[in-house]
Design an enzyme around this catalytic site. Structure first.
Site, short mmCIF file in Angstrom:
data_model
loop_
_atom_site.label_atom_id
_atom_site.label_comp_id
_atom_site.label_asym_id
_atom_site.label_seq_id
_atom_site.Cartn_x
_atom_site.Cartn_y
_atom_site.Cartn_z
N LYS A 53 0.82 -1.16 -0.12
CA LYS A 53 0.20 0.24 0.03
C LYS A 53 1.24 1.33 -0.05
CE LYS A 53 -3.88 -2.22 2.10
NZ LYS A 53 -4.97 -2.50 3.53
N GLN A 97 -4.52 -1.32 9.62
CA GLN A 97 -4.33 -2.96 9.14
C GLN A 97 -5.27 -3.33 9.65
OE1 GLN A 97 -3.15 -2.76 5.96
NE2 GLN A 97 -4.13 -5.24 6.09
N ASP A 120 -11.18 2.83 3.66
CA ASP A 120 -11.49 1.14 3.43
C ASP A 120 -12.62 1.96 3.65
OD1 ASP A 120 -9.63 -0.31 3.93
OD2 ASP A 120 -9.12 -0.75 5.67
#
Ligand SMILES: NC(=O)c1ccc[n+]([C@@H]2O[C@H](COP(=O)([O-])OP(=O)(O)OC[C@H]3O[C@@H](n4cnc5c(N)ncnc54)[C@H](OP(=O)(O)O)[C@@H]3O)[C@@H](O)[C@H]2O)c1
Length: 299
Positions: A53, A97, A120
């Site tokens: 990422k 994460q 997200d």
């Protein structure tokens, strides 16, 4: 002939658009999109994802920040860091994460991210906007958003008259995928572990989406001839044919047999996987445009 949906190519075109949009925003408003990723603990798979990422964010021309915290970090300290990033004007996207180590209340951490920085797409405000048909002002969960772009390469934006079946009802994927298909006018069935005659229901699908986490569960005779099959599953299984102790990735669909029946199908790897990270970057550039008061690009 069956069309193989190449997620790498679609993701590359999304990334090219993001880079151009990022450059334009910086030239026009002096704003560089900023993405902060927080990782807690030492899980090697999570570190690999976060590394990818960060590299992609840099490639897109973003300000890419990584916070690596030790396993023993407390909930309070993690919430404090999220609050700092929420308040940091140079950061437009905050991602924690998952999975977090077991002692964390993950849901509380996710809900502490400002909805406009929740790249997200997991905050209840963003999930609620999607559920009420607002696709314009929120941020959409990355894997379903990416899967929809793949569906669009085959069927276009309007799925009127098509039956879609989604296997899996998670908040991360199944539910938002069902909402996106419904928004695009498909007639949607959500299947799950309690569904009766799953194979029969799948055979009604013009668009069949599998997100279960069971290697090669969807067989050829579950697929309606000519259907579009989107395989979201990522399962690591033993691959003795590659040598002792070797493994390989397979999806939730028995690809070799299903691709003989489907009209279009995503491979694993190289299908949905590359779209997830591309849509994370898309959400970051969208968040940065909105913060700068500019109209964001559409994907
Ligand atoms: N490509 C990507 O970037 C990406 C991103 C996210 C996830 N994934 C992959 O997608 C898969 C699903 O992820 P997830 O987070 O949605 O998983 P999850 O939260 O574990 O949800 C799995 C879903 O599958 C359903 N299910 C389980 N066994 C079933 C069965 N025998 N028949 C029918 N349905 C069944 C479950 O039903 P119940 O609700 O009834 O338990 C649940 O709704 C995993 O393989 C994951 O690795 C890939």
């Amino acid at each position: 002939m069956t069309q193989i949906i190449n997620g790498k190519d679609v993701a590359a075109s999304v990334i090219a658009k993001i880079k151009a949009a990022s450059d334009t925003l910086e030239a026009k408003s002096g704003v560089k999109p900023g993405l902060a990723v927080i990782i807690v603990g030492d899980d090697p798979a999570s570190h690999a994802y976060v590394g990818a990422k960060g590299r992609m964010a840099k490639e897109c021309g973003f300000n890419s920040v990584q916070h690596t915290l030790p396993e023993e970090t407390t909930q309070e300290d993690l919430l404090k860091l999220v609050a700092e990033l929420n308040a940091d004007a140079s950061i437009h996207g905050v991602l924690v994460q998952l999975p977090l180590p077991r002692h964390f209340d993950s849901e509380a951490v996710i809900q502490s991210i400002l909805p406009e920085k929740d790249v997200d797409g997991l905050h209840v405000v963003n999930a609620g906007k999607l559920a009420t048909g607002d696709l314009e002002t929120g941020l959409i969960s990355c894997t379903p958003a990416g899967s929809m772009l793949l569906v669009r390469t085959i069927h276009g934006a309007d799925l009127s008259g098509l039956n879609a079946v989604v296997i899996g009802r998670s908040n991360l994927f199944g539910k938002p995928m069902g909402q996106l298909l419904l928004n695009a006018n498909a007639t949607v069935t959500m299947a799950h572990s309690r569904t009766k005659d799953l194979a029969g229901i799948c055979r009604t699908a013009d668009i069949l989406v599998a997100a279960v986490g069971r290697p090669e569960m969807v067989k050829a005779d579950w697929v309606k001839p000519g259907a579009t099959v989107i395989d979201v599953g990522i399962n690591r299984v033993p691959a003795p044919e590659k040598g002792e102790g070797k493994t390989k990735l397979v999806g939730d669909v028995a690809y070799a047999e299903a691709s003989a029946v489907a009209g279009a199908i995503t491979p694993v790897p190289g299908g949905v996987g590359p779209m997830t990270i591309a849509m994370l970057m898309a959400n970051t550039v969208i968040a940065a445009y909105r913060k700068a008061g500019e109209t964001p690009p559409a994907f």
